[in-house]
Scaffold this motif. Structure first.
Motif, PDB file in Angstrom:
ATOM      1  N   GLY A   1      78.895  61.826  45.045  1.00 39.18           N
ATOM      2  CA  GLY A   1      77.920  60.743  45.054  1.00 39.18           C
ATOM      3  C   GLY A   1      76.684  61.154  44.290  1.00 39.18           C
ATOM      4  O   GLY A   1      76.281  62.324  44.341  1.00 39.18           O
ATOM      5  N   GLN A   2      76.107  60.231  43.548  1.00 39.15           N
ATOM      6  CA  GLN A   2      74.910  60.539  42.783  1.00 39.15           C
ATOM      7  C   GLN A   2      74.031  59.302  42.682  1.00 39.15           C
ATOM      8  O   GLN A   2      74.516  58.173  42.798  1.00 39.15           O
ATOM      9  CB  GLN A   2      75.248  61.055  41.379  1.00 39.15           C
ATOM     10  N   SER A   3      72.750  59.545  42.468  1.00 40.00           N
ATOM     11  CA  SER A   3      71.775  58.459  42.373  1.00 40.00           C
ATOM     12  C   SER A   3      71.414  58.248  40.915  1.00 40.00           C
ATOM     13  O   SER A   3      71.256  59.207  40.154  1.00 40.00           O
ATOM     14  CB  SER A   3      70.522  58.815  43.184  1.00 40.00           C
ATOM     15  N   THR A   4      71.297  56.995  40.522  1.00 37.40           N
ATOM     16  CA  THR A   4      70.909  56.659  39.153  1.00 37.40           C
ATOM     17  C   THR A   4      69.751  55.676  39.195  1.00 37.40           C
ATOM     18  O   THR A   4      69.644  54.843  40.101  1.00 37.40           O
ATOM     19  CB  THR A   4      72.081  56.027  38.380  1.00 37.40           C
ATOM     20  N   GLY A   5      68.887  55.769  38.189  1.00 35.63           N
ATOM     21  CA  GLY A   5      67.772  54.843  38.104  1.00 35.63           C
ATOM     22  C   GLY A   5      66.682  55.148  39.118  1.00 35.63           C
ATOM     23  O   GLY A   5      66.823  56.029  39.974  1.00 35.63           O
ATOM     24  N   THR A   6      65.589  54.409  39.015  1.00 37.28           N
ATOM     25  CA  THR A   6      64.454  54.568  39.926  1.00 37.28           C
ATOM     26  C   THR A   6      63.927  53.202  40.324  1.00 37.28           C
ATOM     27  O   THR A   6      64.173  52.198  39.635  1.00 37.28           O
ATOM     28  CB  THR A   6      63.321  55.384  39.266  1.00 37.28           C
ATOM     29  N   GLY A   7      63.157  53.152  41.422  1.00 37.71           N
ATOM     30  CA  GLY A   7      62.532  51.910  41.861  1.00 37.71           C
ATOM     31  C   GLY A   7      63.544  50.850  42.216  1.00 37.71           C
ATOM     32  O   GLY A   7      64.550  51.108  42.887  1.00 37.71           O
TER      33      GLY A   7
END
Length: 397
Positions: A93-99
């Motif tokens: 699992g990974q996070s992409t982008g912000t806000g």
């Protein structure tokens, strides 16, 4: 400018000026056992990490399901927990982008259609979104195996073509040293990926081939200078082959460092700023393989490929005799200080062999094709035919 004047001018220069002008005298070859030890330790650590930790294969290689879930103020841990409760086995699992644009990319092992629908609904409930807001993708294990085979085939073809090119362009020893350095680069890159835990994706394989080609370019630059410096080496008694190679490394050192820094800066910005600060997680596998590959490729071309070439060359009897003659000259002994038990014919064989190899070097022919000693003419022998005919003409007159 004479050699003494050039040496005196070099002594007055700073280290940076020497580096810029290619006049440094770092003993890369003389201290090669130290580099070998460091390389062996790093290689052993990478092998240990790969054996005990393994790799995190992406969905394209391992097969499975991928879900792109909008964050909506939640954490990736909450989403993964909801998916696991619905029967998912989380692969990564990974996070992409912000806000507001932040999203989570969750990859699971392959599941049936009903279980995949339940996992998708659980994730939607966890983030307070509709199931239509969650993008899904499925890759079968068969497709993943096919991609893996094609990636391996591409790597093998690449190595074969590289070996043939260097063998034809330079010589056999350089081809062996260059391919060995490439293999070591691949080992370190794989070890870093296993240690960090980044996914191995098709982008990773493309990046790996790119940096291996980059490493090869740096090695070829050094070898080209080596060939230039050692072209007439056997015609003089000034330097050993190892000293000629060491000079070539120092003369191309600034070029290697400049190329590496120019390549590493934008890739480092992509890795540390794009991934670390901006959260562009989908690029981290490509950024990591490029950054590690550039650094490792520069290291191997300077500290491993060129010293390995010296070790391979000094196994030849020709270069061993050349080094012995230089050592005798520097010690003040007669240059032709061979054991007394060798007769005149043996000494003549060695001289003839050296002369033949000098001509080969001058004509830039592969040395390995010409390293067998030339036959030595024994006894008085007959005169050339032309001389006999000339004698007969003189008798008739």
């Amino acid at each position: 400018m004479s050699t003494d004047q050039k040496n005196a001018e070099t002594e007055r220069l700073s280290v940076w000026s020497k580096l810029y002008r290619g006049r440094t005298d770092f003993q890369f070859v003389a201290k090669r056992k130290r580099w070998y030890l460091i390389a062996a330790i790093m290689g052993a650590l990478c092998v240990a990490v790969m054996v005990f930790k393994g790799f995190s294969l992406g969905i394209d290689f391992a097969g499975g399901n991928q879900y792109t879930v909008p964050a909506n103020g939640t954490t990736i841990t909450e989403v993964e927990a909801a998916a696991a409760a619905a029967g998912a086995e989380i692969a990564s699992g990974q996070s992409t982008g912000t806000g507001d644009d932040q999203a989570f990319v969750i990859r699971t092992t392959a599941t049936d259609v009903d279980t995949a629908a339940e996992i998708r609904q659980a994730m939607a409930d966890a983030v307070g979104a509709e199931t239509s807001d969650i993008a899904t993708a499925t890759v079968s294990a068969t497709w993943g195996a096919s991609v893996s085979q094609k990636a391996l085939l591409a790597l093998i073809v690449f190595l074969v073509l590289i070996t043939v090119f260097i063998w034809l362009r330079f010589e056999r020893r350089m081809a062996i040293a260059a391919v060995a350095a490439l293999a070591y680069d691949g080992l370190l890159i794989a070890g870093v990926f296993s240690l960090v835990g980044f996914e191995v994706t098709p982008s990773t394989m493309v990046g790996a081939l790119t940096v291996l080609a980059y490493s090869l370019y740096d090695t070829v630059v050094v070898f080209d200078k080596v060939q230039e410096n050692t072209a007439h080496l056997l015609q003089s008694r000034q330097k050993t082959f190892g000293e000629g190679v060491n000079d070539a490394i120092n003369e191309t050192l600034m070029r290697s460092l400049n190329t590496s820094m120019i390549g590493a800066l934008p890739v480092g910005a992509l890795l540390f700023i794009g991934v670390g600060l901006l959260g562009v997680g989908t690029l981290k596998d490509l950024a990591l393989v490029l950054f590690v590959g550039i650094v490792v490729g520069t290291y191997s071309s300077i500290f491993l490929a060129a010293p390995w070439l010296v070790d391979l060359a000094e196994r030849s009897a020709v270069y061993r005799r050349h080094n012995q003659k230089i050592a005798s000259k520097r010690a003040g002994e007669p240059e032709d200080d061979r054991p007394a038990r060798k007769g005149a014919q043996s000494r003549a064989a060695e001289d003839d062999d050296d002369d033949r190899l000098v001509r080969a070097k001058t004509d830039e022919l592969p040395l390995e094709l010409l390293e067998e000693p030339a036959p030595v003419r024994t006894g008085g022998g007959s005169r050339p035919r032309q001389n006999v005919n000339n004698s007969k003409r003189r008798k008739r007159r």
